[in-house]
Structures are given as C-alpha cells and as structure tokens.
Write a protein that holds these residues in place. Structure first.
Motif: not given
Length: 1460
Positions: A108, A288-289, A292, A303, A306, A308-309, A337-338, A340-341
């Motif tokens: 990202r 990073q986890h 955040y 959130s 951050q 985006y992925t 976690q993923t 939320c990204s």
C-alpha cells in the motif's frame, strides 16, 4: 463570463510579445458567453478543459471506461468512536475492475506507483508497444531526446507525483485516482508552479505559437471588415483551427512517444524499488500493525489515515474464511487487520459479503473488546465512504446485533434500579455500538433521497424494530431490564435522529406508515413514559409545594460516570417528549391517536396528550428563578413542553387540530383560576410557569381562530351572552397582577416580566375590534396607564449616569429595569390605537402623546411592532391621522417632519449619481408624452419610483380632514420672495407652499426637479380635494382654484394673432383634471372627469382645457329627469300607513316592511317629493313617541330675526355655493335658494349651540364651531327641494332620534349628550362607534378585503369616515344618496354600518387589485362608486342585521355612557 480553460491557454500562447493578445482584446465586442469545451478530442466531450486536463490527458490518456464525477456532494463523516477520513470519496465511485486487480496486490505504500504502472501498461497496450505509425518528424524529434532530457523529465514527473501523493493514496480505486489527476488544475492552487506543467506550457507555445498567430491575424482582419461576431467566437475559432492543424497532430504524437519513454523508465525503477523494499516491508509489518492500533478507544485515531490495499476476489474470499468465528483468535486478528486496510467498497461488493456480514455480526459479541472495536472501526469507515446501497447492510447488521443482544438472556443488561455505570467495560462497548448507530441515523437523511426507497425503508424498519424490543419478563421477579431506547436516549436525549427523519416527506411517509402498521408500541411506550413521569411528579409533591423529581445530581455541570434509575427514567421521558412533540406536527402522526396504554382501560386521545404537556409546565421541576441558562434549563420539562406547544401554535393546521379546544384552554388557565380563587397551588417556580403559559396563550390569540376561541369559547353566538370565557379570566388575572393583588407572586423579581407577558396576551385581544369589545368593561387601559404613570415617576428619580461609575451596580440595573418596564407599558398602551374605539380609550388615558413619541422612536429605528405583528406601524399611524388628537400627537412627536424630510430627499435630491449621470429631460414639444404614464408613475428614475410612491401614500394616509384642519387651519402659506436651495420643508404648510401652490418664480426656481415635484404636489392635491371638507378649507384659505386657473393661463402659447393653444404636458393635464374635479359636484353618472393620459392618433388629448369659469359643457352630464310615481299601489299603502299611525311597535315594523318591499322592487319610486314626504312623516311620528326619542331637546323657534347677528365661516359659505350649484344641476333648487340655505345653517348652529358644553382643549377643532361643512343638513335641504321651513322642522324633529348622532355629524359637536372626556377628545361617534364596527364586520364578513387594508397600511375607518361625513357626495349619484339616507332613517342607525360593508363587498375585486398595485388609498378616495345601488344590497344588509343588530344597536345606544 470567463473564458474556458483551453481558450485561456490559446490566449497565453500568443505572448512573448503582447501584440497578439492586444489584438484579441481589441476584438472583444460582446460579453463573454461560456461555450462547450472546444477541445472535444482532448476533453472527450466533457466540460473539464484547461491545461491541467489537456496536458495530462495527452501524456496519460484516460481510459474509455472512465467513471464520471459524482454529482452528489461527499457524505458527512460519521464522527463516532472511530472517525473516518477527513476527505471521503464520493459515494457513487465504482469499485476497481478485475482487469486491474494485479495492481491491487502491490504494497500500500506504493499506491501512486501502482497507479503509474497500471496506466503505463494500459498506454503500452493501446499504442502497440512500438513506434509504428509515428510520423518521421516525430521520430526525428525523438532522436534529439537525450538521456539528460529523459532524466530531467523523470525528475519533473516525479515531483508532480510526489506533490499529489496524498490525494492519490486517499482514493479508493484507480479510477478515482485518475479523476483526481484529471481535475488537478481545479483543486491544486500550486498547479502552475510544477516544473512539469511549465515544461508542457513551453512545449505547446513553441510548437503551436505560429499557428495561433496566423489564425488570429486572419480572424482579426475579418472582424475589422465586419464579418466577425466577437471575442468569444474568435477564441473558439482559433482553438478549433489549431486543433485541426497538422502541427497539433504532430505535437501530440511526439509528446506521447516522449512521455512513453519517461513513464517506462519510471515503471522499471519502481519495480526495482519494490523488490528491494519487499523484505523491509515484511519486517516492519508487525510494527505498523501495533502503531495503527495502540489505542482502541480513542476517537482521535482514524483508520482512514492509512492507505488502501486493493484486493481481488480470491483474497477477499480467503479473508472471509479467516474471519469465521471458528478460526483461532490470532488468525481472526490478522484477518481483521487486513480487512481494515482494504477499501470498504471492495469488501462490500465482494461475492462473499453475505458470509462476511454474518461473521462480523457474530464477532461483535466477541469478549475481546479490541476485536469488536476494530469491527466498529470498519463499520465507521464504511458509513463515511460508501453509498447507501452498501452502508444499509452494515447498519441493519449492527441493528440486528443489538436487537439480539437485548433479547438474549446471556448478556448482562442492567436493570432500571441498578442504573448505568459508564465506566463499566461492557457498558462502554454497548454505548459505542449504539452511538455508531445513532450517528449514522443523524447523517443518513442528508443523502438517502438519492437512492431507492427500499434502502431507506430497510434502515427505518430495522431501527424501529430495535427500539420496540421488549424482553419477556413475565416469569422474572427481578426489576425491569433496560430497553435499547434507554441507551439511545442517553446518547440523543432530544431525539434529534427522529427530528431529521421526520423533516422530509420522503422519509416521513415511510416512518409514519411503519409506526401505524407495525410499531405503534413505540408510540405507546413514549406516551406511557410521559404519563409515568407526570404521575411521579404528582406523588412527589411535599409539604412545601415543591416538586422534587429531578435528581440534584443531574443538575450539576460536573461530568457524570453513573446514571441512576431515576435519572434514566427522566432521560427517557425527555426523549419521549421530544419524539411525541415532533410526531404531532404532522397530520399522519396525529392520526396515530388515540393510543391505549398498558394496564389501562381508557385511551389517551390527542387532546389528553396536549393537556398532559400543558401540565408539565406547572407540575414539574423547572430551573431556578434567577436564570434559564443553567444545565438543566435545556432539559427542563416546562421548557421542553413549552417548545413543543410553541411549534404547534406556529403551524395553523396543527394549532387548529391540537390546541383550539376548550379543554386545552382550560388546562392552560387551571393555575390562573386557582390564583384568582385563592386556592392553594402546587407549582414549582410559579412565575416561570405562568410566563410560559402566557406565551402559549398569546400565540393562540394571535391567530383568528384562536382569538375566537379565547373570546367566545369557540362559539360566536356566545358573544351575545355573558358567559365567562378565557378572555375574561385572562383580563381579570392581568388586572390583579397590575394591582399586585396576588399574594403568592407579590415581591418577586420576575413580577414585571410576568405582568408584561399577560398584558401581551390581552394585547392580542384589544388590538382587534372584537377583542376590545370583550375587554372594555374591565377598564384595562386605565390599569395599564396607572402602572405606566407609576413607572414614569420612578424613572424620573433615576440620577444621571456619572462617567466612570460602575455600570453594573445593582442601582443601575434596577434603574434600567424600570426604564424597560416603562417602555413596555407605553408599547402596550400604544397598541390600543390599532382600532378606532381603542384610540379613543388611549386618548382618554392622557398618554397619547407619549405613546406616539415612543412609536416614532421605534419607527425611526425600523423596529418591529411585536413578535406576533406581521405589519409595521402603518395602520396605527393611519388610525391616528383620522382624528384630531392623533394628528397633533404625530406632529409633536416629529413624525410628520421626518416624513416630509424624507419625501423631499427622494423627490428633490434623489441619488446624486443618478442625477448627474441620468439628468431628467426637459420637454420641448407642445405635447409631452411623459404624461401618458400613470399619474403615480412619476417621471423620475425607475429606482426612485418606489420611494416616491411610498412617500406619496404615506402623505395620503396622514392627511385626512381632521388632520388637515389641525395642521393647516387658519394658517397662511409663507409666499416668501426668495427660497434657498437648502431650505427643506418640515410641515404640511411647506409642502403646499413648495409643491402645490407654485405662484411665483422664486418657488419654481427653488426646485431642482420642477416638473416632477410639481406633478407630485398636484397629484396630492387631487387626492386631498376628494374630501369635500378639505377642498372647502383649501379653497377658503388659499384660493387653489384661482391659482390653478392662473397657471393654465400661463400655459397658453402666445402667437402674433393672440392667445393660441394650451401646451399639453404632465402639469397642464393634471391641472385640468383637478379644475374639473373641484368645480363639479356629483356621482359617477353626474359628472365627467377628463383622463390623465394621452390617446393615440391625431388628437391625443380631446379634453378641452380652460383658464376661466364656467367649465366647458362637455364635462357636464345631462340632468336627471323628474318622474311621478304616485300611482304605485305599494307606495300608496306606505303613504297611507304614515298618515294614520296605529300602535307604535307594530306600525313601525309595518312601515319598515313596506319600505323594504318598495326598495327591492321599485327603488326609483322613492325619490323627489315622495321621498321628502316619506321621511318627513316617519320622523314626525318617531319624534312624537317618547320611546323613540334618544336625545332630549329644547323648544326652538326658527325666527329669522334671531339669527341676523349670526355669521357663517368662509368654509360654510363656499359649501353653500357648492350645494346650490349641485341643486340647480339636479333641478331641485330655484333662484334665491342660497339665502334660504344660509338661514337654515344659521338656525341649525343656534339651535345646536343650546346643547353644547364648554370644553378645555388645545385642539383647533374644538376652539370655535363645527370645523367642517354640514353636508347632512344640505342634503335634507335638497330633498325638501329648498323649502326652508320644512327643512328646519324636519331637522329639529330629527335631532331627537338616535340616528341623528350618526347621520348628522354636526349634531354631537361638543354636545352635552356625550361624556365630557369624549367631547373633549374631538373624536366623533361616527369614528369610534360606526367606523369601529365597520372594521369588525369587515374582518368577519370580507376577510380578504380586511387583509388588503392591513397590507396597504390603510384603514377602512378612515375612508368610511370620509364617505359618511359628506353623505357619499361625489361618490354616489343623488338618487343613491337619497336611498342611503332614507334606509338609515327607516331601518335604523346600524344600517349605516351595513351600507359601508356593502360598498366594500361591491368593491372587493377592485380593492384586491389595487392592493397589488399599491394605490389602494388613491383608488378609494378618488374613484366614485360605479354601478353601486343601495337596493341591490338591501337583502345582504338584512342578513347582516339578523346577525349583528343586537350588539351594534346596544353599543350605539351607549354613546352617552362611553365615558371611559
């Protein structure tokens, strides 16, 4: 308008030397017109031109599937536990397509680079990956493209991408990032400072500059030859030609190939950097986890900060599987976690969303608060950045989770008795979920109208279902558990969510339909809570009569961490009260009632609920007396209930259905009844409660239906009875307050405010004719005047403020309060002047001058009359100007001076810039076409017309005859030999001198705008002279007719052969009209008035002008012919009954019945000698009947020797000449009639002086004899065909009857038959009685006409006083005047009022029309009553008699007792 962006680039390319640009600007001949984008190839048919779009689209061509920009504004972020990004993407942006999913796999932090790779590859695919097809010239240009140039361009491009990195990384998809770049010039103020942009500009200029120069030269030369059409067309033409040129095509090919090399190099470097950073990314991932998500509960983290992925379907499917509650905690944590990204739009559009939704809903109950908080963060981001079709599913899942949470027996939902501890982790989690729900509820109404209704319905139904949740506790012994609505009320105590949902009809319809069909229990529960709270209030009354329900804890401003059960019940009560108050605003909401509560047999109706709200005002705790701004003030039941009732009052339909009932009024008056009866009351802070009640009562009484309810209890027939309605209770209580005769309230600091509040309620009543009639017996005006005098005496003792003294001392505050109270009382007294009878009462208080001075101070500050008044002081000023004392008070206050000064400013001065730049033209033609305009459309600049018209109408309203006589009576005009240009008129005499009687060169030369100002004065004179008393006064004092004749003489063109034709201009046309109007007497069919406009054709003004009398014959109508109707059978019956009177009551009724029959069938029979005989015999018999004699009269012998020493005033002498001239025209008088009429008037003066009293007054109208001319006596003289003896005998007999007080105005001039204060007021019964009831009946019978008068600032009473005082002379033909007099004599004095109402009914459409054209006053005063016949309206008058006679006759008979 501005150029388009591409056109601006073309213009800029012409410089370095500015010659080309100068040519372009010299060619500009029209205002800019915005045109569609000229560069259709660059802009792809969209209006997004400009360097930012053109250059970037050339380097990075947009894809064919570009998503258009959203037309809807960004949704407001849900500022919740976890606030989303500050710049969410538009809700309508589509998710990324599968073709670019490979880009989404990249880390990202390289989002910008990923976009560049995707677009570069797309570019390579479209261009074939080679240089095939590139022209040779472009290839040669590429051969000169060195490595240094490539590195330089890479640096420029990298700088551009780095500058916009934040904007690109915040985009949820590739398409959205592309849109951001394509519109960069519009959003980035530094756009033109980027080196890459400067390079592109220079490249375009060097390549296309010569082409643009050449095309510009061609177009400029064509324009000089007259072929062009303007600057905008020139730029478009140059743009089009440049775009079609060979150089442009070669430039684009070359530019694309050059940039392809640069982009390819950047892509290669990007991929190398990515491989090198891959290992480092893995190591830093865990850091990073933790970075955040260090603070799970902080609202400051987002959130959305951050990147985006982007994820494909396979990745999302794997993510859904890992979020299954059966998976280990670590796996779910990493998957969350993923998630939320990832972009919420990708997640909500994935194929596995339904399963993921279930997993998330189940996971919300996870005991690990960190995990559930992350889900809420994801929900919050979804709400802020996704469209409704996606967020509705998230919302409904959250609502469903909460529903199951409360229904489940496993969760520890607290009971009411336990209260809520908001430090409890479980409660914190629950409140976060409810808060997220509530924040979305508040935001979603702003955009759900743009989506299908079913989406909105799902949200509404899931919410109502949640709030209707009730756990089955029938088998539980423990206390009641808290329902979801308690937690929602804790976060949204005033039910703002429901207010927003009910605001628009789109959502309101759905909400009300669901409430009615499925969720009425929610309404029942809210009503139940209000009833429960009221019952707890009643049970909590202690020995001190104070209510102690609201916990003291809740009243503090300290932050709370615990809410007891009692506080929660109160919070839910406030929520319920606000919800129900909003529900009652709408008809469908009111239709939900009645409701039945649990454990109750009776239903709660709409009226019951309103009564309950009213009782909250005085049966619940309120805030302290000192201030209303403490914390609890916003949530006080009294204030909340008052706000609900105020909203209902201000909506007509709501007020009619909810509040206009005797039950509601009785509930409002309940504490007042107790205070009047001396009953012990249980009211917490009674002053505040009573002020709230007064405010509601005032709002009800301010509306017509509400006023009727307060005055008559909703039954108009009760006006004839002596029933004690709400009005009587209110005025009695108000008088007790003013007398400070209420022990419970004595000595309180809020007593003045309480007095003012209840006086204001009374003011809504006594400001109307019907309300004043109800309140008169209580003498409220005296009580208010006494209170004002007391406050005035206290304010006079206030010492003068000393500079430097403490301005906030208690003494100063007390003195300010006294002054405010004094002004309040003056304002209350002033509002009595809104009606004719009220003005008499105000005059009798002795405070008229002070009230008018106060009114002028507010008027000059342009302040509103009051919160319930829709119009300004115009009606009151007109009402006052209709009386002598009112006119004098206006003069003393400075009102008239200010009005005339303002008039002079707009008439003579105007605006300096207009006068200099647009001077008015001076007519030089014999016929000035400017006089074709309407007379009120004065020949001045358009923007001044309105101001001059308003000043004109203000003077017309002001200058009634009583006012004119007081202001100019016995005063000469200055006629100065010289006038300074700075000399401004300040009074009415000056206006006449400077604008009307321009009989000297000095006056003419003193005017800047002579023609405009003189026409204004002549138009004013024309309106004033419609009042015959005013005409006689002006003629007797200033000889206006001779002045006008002399002016016409000077308007003749002198020729060598002698006097020629008249010069026809605005002044001469208006003068001619006035001369005819003032010299001829008669109704609409008896005289012909010349028009004020010119005709088309060869003879534009056919009306002959004259400069000496007599008038040309063309202005005289044919005299009516006499007819003999003595053979009529009905007439013979009436004459026979008059000769042989029987029993008086029966005989009178028979005569009246016969008279009505003849009037309806053959009205022309009643005329001439027959009419004289009828009224003569009828009056004779009435005067011989003691029961019909209202006034006692002394014997008087009409001996001519007794009046030899009497003299008549100049006004009377002129009136006699006018009467004789009119009588001869009608063939009613013979030679010598003038002397007989003089004797009649002198005998009348002598006879009536025997019944006059001496008065002490400074009014000019009371200093000598009757101020006006005796029009009624003159009318009788004409009816009797000039027979002096019959006229005197009739008048002497007539003077004993009640009707004489209203037909014969001279009869009661300073008469002993009137109370002394009424006689000294100078106000005649025809005004304070007849005109008063005309206004009252007009409001009831013709409400549109009454409203038209109010809107125009004019009053029916003033024009009626003018009509009646001169017996409709010049308004009706002689036959109708006779019928008017005969009808009033035969049928009663109240028929004078019915006659006036009939005239207004006849004129209704004209009145409404002239109200819109803003000349109602002028129309009513100048125009005769065309086609009005008394006989046509006799049946209508009889219907009015059946309704109103008891009230009207009773008050007319009471004029001898009108001592107030």
């Amino acid at each position: 308008m501005k150029e388009t962006k591409w056109e601006r680039e073309i213009i800029c390319c012409i410089a370095p030397t500015s010659a080309g640009r100068d040519k372009l600007h010299r060619a500009r001949s029209h205002v800019w017109r915005r045109q569609p984008d000229a560069i259709s190839g660059m802009g792809r048919g969209r209006k997004w031109g400009g360097l930012g779009y053109v250059s970037l689209s050339g380097v990075f061509p947009p894809s064919c599937t570009m998503v258009p920009p959203s037309s809807e504004p960004p949704q407001s972020p849900v500022s919740l536990l976890f606030p989303p990004a500050s710049h969410p993407a538009p809700a309508s942006v589509a998710p990324p397509r599968q073709a670019s999913r490979d880009v989404a796999r990249r880390p990202r932090e390289g989002a910008a680079g990923a976009w560049l790779v995707a677009k570069g590859r797309s570019f390579r695919e479209r261009s074939g990956g080679s240089d095939a097809g590139v022209p040779a010239v472009a290839t040669r240009q590429m051969s000169h493209f060195s490595c240094e140039d490539e590195a330089l361009l890479q640096s420029m491009l990298r700088q551009l991408l780095q500058s916009v990195k934040e904007k690109i990384t915040g985009a949820p998809s590739v398409e959205c990032a592309e849109e951001i770049l394509l519109h960069l010039e519009e959003t980035d103020e530094n756009f033109h400072n980027y080196e890459f942009v400067k390079y592109l500009r220079q490249y375009i200029c060097s390549t296309l500059g010569s082409v643009i120069e050449e095309e510009t030269e061609k177009c400029t030369s064509a324009q000089n030859q007259g072929e062009g059409s303007g600057y905008d067309t020139l730029v478009q033409h140059v743009t089009k030609k440049t775009q079609e040129s060979k150089e442009y095509r070669e430039m684009m090919h070359s530019l694309k190939n050059v940039m392809m090399v640069v982009v390819e190099s950047l892509i290669n470097k990007f991929e190398e950097d990515q491989m090198r950073n891959k290992e480092m990314h893995r190591k830093t991932k865990k850091e990073q986890h933790s970075a955040y998500y260090t603070d799970n509960c902080s609202d400051s983290d987002s959130s959305f900060n951050q990147s985006y992925t982007f994820m494909n379907q396979e990745q999302l499917q794997l993510l859904v599987e890992r979020l299954d509650p059966a998976q280990p905690k670590e796996v779910r944590q990493e998957a969350m976690q993923t998630l939320c990204s990832a972009p919420p739009s990708d997640v909500l559009n994935c194929e596995s969303w339904s399963n993921l939704r279930k997993h998330l809903t189940m996971s919300l109950s996870d005991p690990d608060s960190t995990f559930s908080d992350r889900i809420l963060r994801f929900y919050a981001k979804t709400f802020s950045s996704s469209p409704l079709n996606m967020t509705r599913e998230v919302y409904t899942s959250l609502a469903k989770h909460l529903e199951l949470y409360f229904l489940s027996g496993e969760n520890c939902v607290p009971t009411i008795s336990d209260g809520i501890d908001i430090t409890n982790p479980e409660i914190i989690r629950l409140l976060k979920k409810v808060r997220l729900l509530n924040e979305y509820q508040r935001e979603v109404p702003s955009f759900w109208i743009r989506h299908p209704e079913k989406y909105m319905e799902e949200i509404v139904e899931s919410t109502l279902l949640l709030l209707s949740v009730k756990r089955d506790q029938r088998h539980l012994v423990s206390p009641k558990l808290l329902d979801p609505v308690y937690f929602l009320a804790l976060l949204d105590i005033k039910a703002v969510w429901f207010k927003k949902w009910m605001h628009a009809n789109y959502s309101r319809t759905v909400v009300l339909r669901l409430l009615e069909k499925k969720y009425k229990s929610l309404i029942n529960a809210s009503v139940q809570q209000c009833v429960y709270y009221f019952e707890s209030c009643e049970s909590a009354v202690d020995a001190t009569s104070r209510v102690n329900v609201l916990p003291q804890q809740y009243r503090s401003n300290n932050q709370k961490t615990f809410y007891s059960g009692q506080e929660l019940q109160y919070i839910y009560f406030v929520h319920s009260l606000c919800l129900l108050g909003r529900l009652l605003i709408y008809k469908q909401g009111r239709n939900l009632f009645p409701v039945q509560l649990e454990n109750r047999k009776d239903f709660i109706s709409l009226t019951d609920l309103l009564v309950l709200f009213i009782r909250f005002i005085y049966c619940s705790p309120t805030c302290p007396k000192i201030t209303l701004t403490v914390h609890t003030g916003n949530y006080s039941p009294a204030i909340l209930a008052t706000e609900v009732l105020q909203i209902l009052c201000d909506r007509t339909e709501c007020a009619t259905e909810c509040l206009y009932s005797n039950t509601v009024i009785d509930a409002l008056l309940h504490p007042i009844h107790n205070l009047l009866n001396g009953t012990e009351i249980y009211i917490n802070c009674p002053e505040t409660s009573l002020i709230h009640i007064a405010d509601i009562l005032a709002r009800i009484a301010a509306v017509e239906d509400g006023l009727s309810l307060v005055l008559y209890g909703g039954n108009m027939s009760s006006a004839k009875k002596d029933s004690l309605t709400a009005a009587h209770t209110i005025v009695q209580f108000t008088k007790k307050l003013l007398d400070e005769n209420v022990s419970v309230l004595s000595g309180t600091e809020m007593l003045p405010a309480l007095k003012g509040a209840f006086i204001f309620v009374c003011r809504q009543m006594y400001g109307t004719c019907e309300g004043l009639q109800v309140l008169i017996p209580y003498g409220l005006h005296k009580s208010i005047a006494d209170a004002w005098k007391k406050a005035s005496s206290l304010s006079e003792r206030i010492p003068t403020p000393v500079p430097g003294a403490d301005s906030i001392s208690s003494g100063n505050q007390e003195s300010q309060n006294i002054m405010v109270w004094e002004e309040t009382l003056l304002d209350d007294l002033l509002n009595f002047a809104a009606t004719p009878k009220g003005l008499l009462l105000l005059q009798n208080t002795g405070a008229l001058n002070e009230c008018v001075t106060f009114m002028f101070s507010r008027f000059s500050k342009k302040r509103q009359v009051s919160g319930c008044e829709r119009f300004s002081y115009g009606v009151m000023v007109t009402q006052m100007a209709a009386t002598s004392p009112g006119a004098v008070a206006l003069q003393r206050s400075g009102f008239i001076k200010a009005l005339i000064t303002e008039l002079w400013a707009v008439l003579e001065c105007g605006r300096d810039d207009l006068r200099v730049t647009h001077p008015s033209s001076t007519p030089v033609d014999p016929i000035d076409r400017s006089c074709q305009k309407n007379a009120l459309q004065l020949p001045v600049q358009d923007d001044l017309n309105h101001q001059i018209l308003q000043s004109f109408l203000a003077l017309v309203n002001l200058l009634s005859y009583p006012a004119i006589y007081e202001l100019i009576g016995d005063q000469e005009i200055p006629n100065k030999p010289e006038y300074s240009l700075r000399e401004v008129p300040t009074n009415v005499i000056d206006v006449i001198d400077r604008l009307i009687i321009l009989n000297s060169e000095a006056k003419i030369h003193s005017l800047f705008n002579y023609e405009q100002s003189h026409i204004f004065g002549l138009r004013l004179l024309s309106v004033l002279c419609c009042d015959l008393d005013t005409l006689l006064l002006l003629e007797s004092q200033y000889k206006v007719s001779q002045v006008l004749l002399n002016a016409q003489k000077e308007n003749v063109i002198e020729t060598s052969e002698g006097p020629g034709n008249f010069i026809i201009d605005g002044i001469s046309v208006e003068t001619n009209h006035i001369l005819v109007r003032i010299n001829l007497t008669g109704g609409p069919a008896e005289r012909i008035l010349p028009q004020r406009v010119l005709n088309k054709g060869t003879d534009p003004y056919p009306w002959p002008m004259f400069s000496s009398y007599p008038l040309p014959r063309c202005y005289l109508s044919e005299a009516p012919k006499k007819a003999d109707f003595r053979q009529d059978s009905d007439l013979n019956k009436l004459l026979a009954s008059l000769k042989n009177p029987e029993k008086q009551p029966v005989w009178i009724e028979n005569c009246r019945r016969q008279f009505c029959k003849i009037m309806k069938a053959k009205p022309d029979v009643i005329s001439g000698t027959i009419l004289a005989e009828l009224i003569e015999k009828f009056v004779l018999h009435l005067s011989e009947n003691p029961s019909e004699c209202y006034f006692s009269t002394e014997e008087y012998e009409a001996d001519d020797a007794n009046v030899k020493n009497e003299s008549l005033s100049s006004v009377q002498q002129l009136g006699i000449k006018m009467t004789v001239r009119y009588g001869k025209y009608l063939n009613l008088l013979k030679d010598g009639a003038e002397n007989d009429l003089c004797l009649v008037l002198m005998h009348c003066d002598k006879f009536l002086k025997q019944q006059q009293t001496s008065v002490q007054s400074s009014l000019r109208c009371l200093q000598e004899g009757y101020a006006g001319y005796d029009w009624f006596a003159s009318s009788v003289f004409l009816i009797m065909s000039g027979e002096r003896e019959k006229t005197l005998t009739f008048l002497q007999q007539f003077s004993s009857l009640l009707i004489s007080a209203f037909l014969w105005l001279r009869r009661l001039h300073v008469s002993v038959h009137l109370p002394i204060d009424t006689a000294e007021s100078g106000i005649h019964p025809i005004y304070f009685c007849s005109a008063h009831y005309i206004e009252m009946l007009l409001k009831a019978e013709l409400p549109l006409v009454f409203s038209a008068f109010h809107m125009s600032g004019f009053t029916p009473s003033q024009i009626c006083q003018q009509w009646l005082s001169q017996c409709f002379w010049n308004y009706l033909d002689w036959s109708e005047i006779c019928h008017y007099i005969a009808t009033c004599i035969f049928l009663g004095p109240d028929y004078q009022i019915y006659m006036s109402i009939s005239v207004f009914k006849h004129l209704q459409q004209d009145i409404l029309q002239h109200t819109q054209t803003q000349d109602l006053q002028v129309f009513l005063k100048e125009e005769a009553l065309h086609r009005f016949r008394v006989s046509d309206y006799l049946e209508y008058m009889e219907s009015l008699e059946a309704t109103y006679r008891p009230v009207l006759l009773r008050d007319m008979r009471n004029i001898r007792m009108q001592s107030t």
